[in-house]
Design a protein around this motif. Sequence first.
Motif, PDB file in Angstrom:
ATOM      1  N   PHE A 225      49.569 -11.804  -2.896  1.00  0.00           N
ATOM      2  CA  PHE A 225      48.126 -11.611  -2.747  1.00  0.00           C
ATOM      3  C   PHE A 225      47.850 -10.152  -3.101  1.00  0.00           C
ATOM      4  O   PHE A 225      48.767  -9.328  -3.087  1.00  0.00           O
ATOM      5  CB  PHE A 225      47.755 -11.897  -1.288  1.00  0.00           C
ATOM      6  CG  PHE A 225      46.280 -11.950  -0.982  1.00  0.00           C
ATOM      7  CD1 PHE A 225      45.569 -13.128  -1.115  1.00  0.00           C
ATOM      8  CD2 PHE A 225      45.619 -10.822  -0.521  1.00  0.00           C
ATOM      9  CE1 PHE A 225      44.211 -13.189  -0.789  1.00  0.00           C
ATOM     10  CE2 PHE A 225      44.269 -10.869  -0.208  1.00  0.00           C
ATOM     11  CZ  PHE A 225      43.560 -12.063  -0.345  1.00  0.00           C
ATOM     12  N   THR A 226      46.646  -9.818  -3.436  1.00  0.00           N
ATOM     13  CA  THR A 226      46.340  -8.420  -3.709  1.00  0.00           C
ATOM     14  C   THR A 226      45.118  -7.967  -2.915  1.00  0.00           C
ATOM     15  O   THR A 226      44.170  -8.740  -2.727  1.00  0.00           O
ATOM     16  CB  THR A 226      46.102  -8.172  -5.212  1.00  0.00           C
ATOM     17  OG1 THR A 226      45.966  -6.776  -5.451  1.00  0.00           O
ATOM     18  CG2 THR A 226      44.852  -8.881  -5.704  1.00  0.00           C
ATOM     19  N   MET A 227      45.199  -6.752  -2.411  1.00  0.00           N
ATOM     20  CA  MET A 227      44.048  -6.117  -1.770  1.00  0.00           C
ATOM     21  C   MET A 227      43.518  -5.034  -2.689  1.00  0.00           C
ATOM     22  O   MET A 227      44.252  -4.105  -3.053  1.00  0.00           O
ATOM     23  CB  MET A 227      44.448  -5.515  -0.429  1.00  0.00           C
ATOM     24  CG  MET A 227      44.542  -6.525   0.702  1.00  0.00           C
ATOM     25  SD  MET A 227      42.966  -7.326   1.099  1.00  0.00           S
ATOM     26  CE  MET A 227      42.045  -5.958   1.795  1.00  0.00           C
ATOM     27  N   LEU A 228      42.273  -5.168  -3.086  1.00  0.00           N
ATOM     28  CA  LEU A 228      41.610  -4.131  -3.879  1.00  0.00           C
ATOM     29  C   LEU A 228      40.957  -3.199  -2.862  1.00  0.00           C
ATOM     30  O   LEU A 228      39.796  -3.361  -2.512  1.00  0.00           O
ATOM     31  CB  LEU A 228      40.579  -4.761  -4.818  1.00  0.00           C
ATOM     32  CG  LEU A 228      41.081  -5.976  -5.631  1.00  0.00           C
ATOM     33  CD1 LEU A 228      39.993  -6.461  -6.571  1.00  0.00           C
ATOM     34  CD2 LEU A 228      42.361  -5.645  -6.389  1.00  0.00           C
ATOM     35  N   ALA A 229      41.754  -2.269  -2.384  1.00  0.00           N
ATOM     36  CA  ALA A 229      41.309  -1.526  -1.210  1.00  0.00           C
ATOM     37  C   ALA A 229      41.894  -0.125  -1.187  1.00  0.00           C
ATOM     38  O   ALA A 229      43.056   0.067  -1.543  1.00  0.00           O
ATOM     39  CB  ALA A 229      41.719  -2.284   0.059  1.00  0.00           C
ATOM     40  N   PRO A 230      41.035   0.801  -0.724  1.00  0.00           N
ATOM     41  CA  PRO A 230      39.625   0.561  -0.408  1.00  0.00           C
ATOM     42  C   PRO A 230      38.759   0.718  -1.662  1.00  0.00           C
ATOM     43  O   PRO A 230      39.131   1.431  -2.590  1.00  0.00           O
ATOM     44  CB  PRO A 230      39.313   1.666   0.601  1.00  0.00           C
ATOM     45  CG  PRO A 230      40.146   2.822   0.125  1.00  0.00           C
ATOM     46  CD  PRO A 230      41.419   2.200  -0.382  1.00  0.00           C
ATOM     47  N   ILE A 231      37.627   0.051  -1.647  1.00  0.00           N
ATOM     48  CA  ILE A 231      36.633   0.289  -2.689  1.00  0.00           C
ATOM     49  C   ILE A 231      35.818   1.506  -2.267  1.00  0.00           C
ATOM     50  O   ILE A 231      35.239   1.539  -1.184  1.00  0.00           O
ATOM     51  CB  ILE A 231      35.719  -0.935  -2.874  1.00  0.00           C
ATOM     52  CG1 ILE A 231      36.554  -2.142  -3.338  1.00  0.00           C
ATOM     53  CG2 ILE A 231      34.608  -0.625  -3.878  1.00  0.00           C
ATOM     54  CD1 ILE A 231      37.271  -1.947  -4.664  1.00  0.00           C
ATOM     55  N   ILE A 232      35.804   2.516  -3.114  1.00  0.00           N
ATOM     56  CA  ILE A 232      35.090   3.764  -2.831  1.00  0.00           C
ATOM     57  C   ILE A 232      33.956   3.911  -3.843  1.00  0.00           C
ATOM     58  O   ILE A 232      34.214   4.116  -5.037  1.00  0.00           O
ATOM     59  CB  ILE A 232      36.035   4.982  -2.925  1.00  0.00           C
ATOM     60  CG1 ILE A 232      37.281   4.765  -2.067  1.00  0.00           C
ATOM     61  CG2 ILE A 232      35.304   6.255  -2.500  1.00  0.00           C
ATOM     62  CD1 ILE A 232      38.334   5.853  -2.226  1.00  0.00           C
ATOM     63  N   PRO A 233      32.714   3.773  -3.407  1.00  0.00           N
ATOM     64  CA  PRO A 233      31.590   3.887  -4.338  1.00  0.00           C
ATOM     65  C   PRO A 233      31.635   5.196  -5.114  1.00  0.00           C
ATOM     66  O   PRO A 233      31.829   6.266  -4.542  1.00  0.00           O
ATOM     67  CB  PRO A 233      30.363   3.832  -3.415  1.00  0.00           C
ATOM     68  CG  PRO A 233      30.836   3.121  -2.188  1.00  0.00           C
ATOM     69  CD  PRO A 233      32.269   3.535  -2.020  1.00  0.00           C
ATOM     70  N   GLY A 234      31.494   5.096  -6.410  1.00  0.00           N
ATOM     71  CA  GLY A 234      31.478   6.299  -7.245  1.00  0.00           C
ATOM     72  C   GLY A 234      32.843   6.752  -7.699  1.00  0.00           C
ATOM     73  O   GLY A 234      32.954   7.658  -8.529  1.00  0.00           O
TER      74      GLY A 234
END
Length: 353
Positions: A225-234
């Motif tokens: 499984f993959t975690m796209l983390a963390p998503i940081i705006p900008g």
Amino acid sequence: MMKGRGAQNKTHNRFESLLYEMRDDFLEYCRLEGEPADANKTQYQTIFPKSIVNRVTSPDVGMEFSLNPYQGCEHGCVYCYARNTHEYWGYGAGLDFERVILVKKNAPELLAKKLQSRHWKPKTIVLSGNTDCYQPAEQKFGLTRACLEVFAKHRHPVAIITKNALVLRDLDLLQELAQRNLVRVIISVTSLDETTRRILEPRTVSSQKRLKTLQTLSEHHIPAFTMLAPIIPGINSHEIMDLARATAAHGAQGCGFTLVRLNGAIGSIFTDWLHTRLPDKAEKVLSLIKQCRGGKLNASTFGDRMKGHGPMAVQIHRMMALAKTKYFQDKKLPDLETGHYLRNRGNQLSFFD
């Protein structure tokens, strides 16, 4: 600038009355004399906890039990929400978290004792959940592999969260567990841009190595499984579709995400890092994060702390939903098995298994 580290300074432990401070006159002396003001070396401290399997009561984490062989993490991810936990051990959430690694040498023995307890009912235990179980310390101490041997011995379900290709060292154990549907591996991928990856996560493996790790796991029939983390705006929010496409293409059977959390001391650590590493973007990024947090850098409400709210957060959620529909619609990870569990492996009764 502190090379090879995420945090750029030591931070004060909120539980301590004494304050660490690097005086300007000392720094000037070091500059003139050509001496390092800080050796920047990693220290390993052996500790012997009384228990190792932790019940997770937070309703938005997605796990019931976790196990962390190490406290602190040399990967140095500047955004890491676990930094604050180092304060409970008397250290700071900044450089201390990356450079003072607590090694729980009795972790395998404690795990075996837990799994042999007559009160224990098998539930998936997650390695790590707090700090990466395959961080550089694992090459030296091998505690994660020793724990996997215990899981395999008792045929007990385990999930692994990591961003390190070192997990492939243990392919033999992972395959043994996978044959009975007792394991899944979650690979965290933050950015496909190596410049971004190097400053966000200075001591992690490259994004390409993580994709190759996903591919190798898939080729050996180990659910990943993959975690796209963390998503940081900008910073990496524009990469969501590319990240989903790349991880799916390399064998990931699902994906999830969290929005960056700047809880506790991490807010000041991250802000300092932004102004040091990305000064031109700093104010914009901070503003976008606040737009997801009701005007603040952090929100602690369960659910909201992981996902955020507001127009920017909605945009990220919609992009993730589109990515899942496009790249993961026909993929699904099965629930791990608990019926293979053998409580008494290791004593004379195991001869009759």
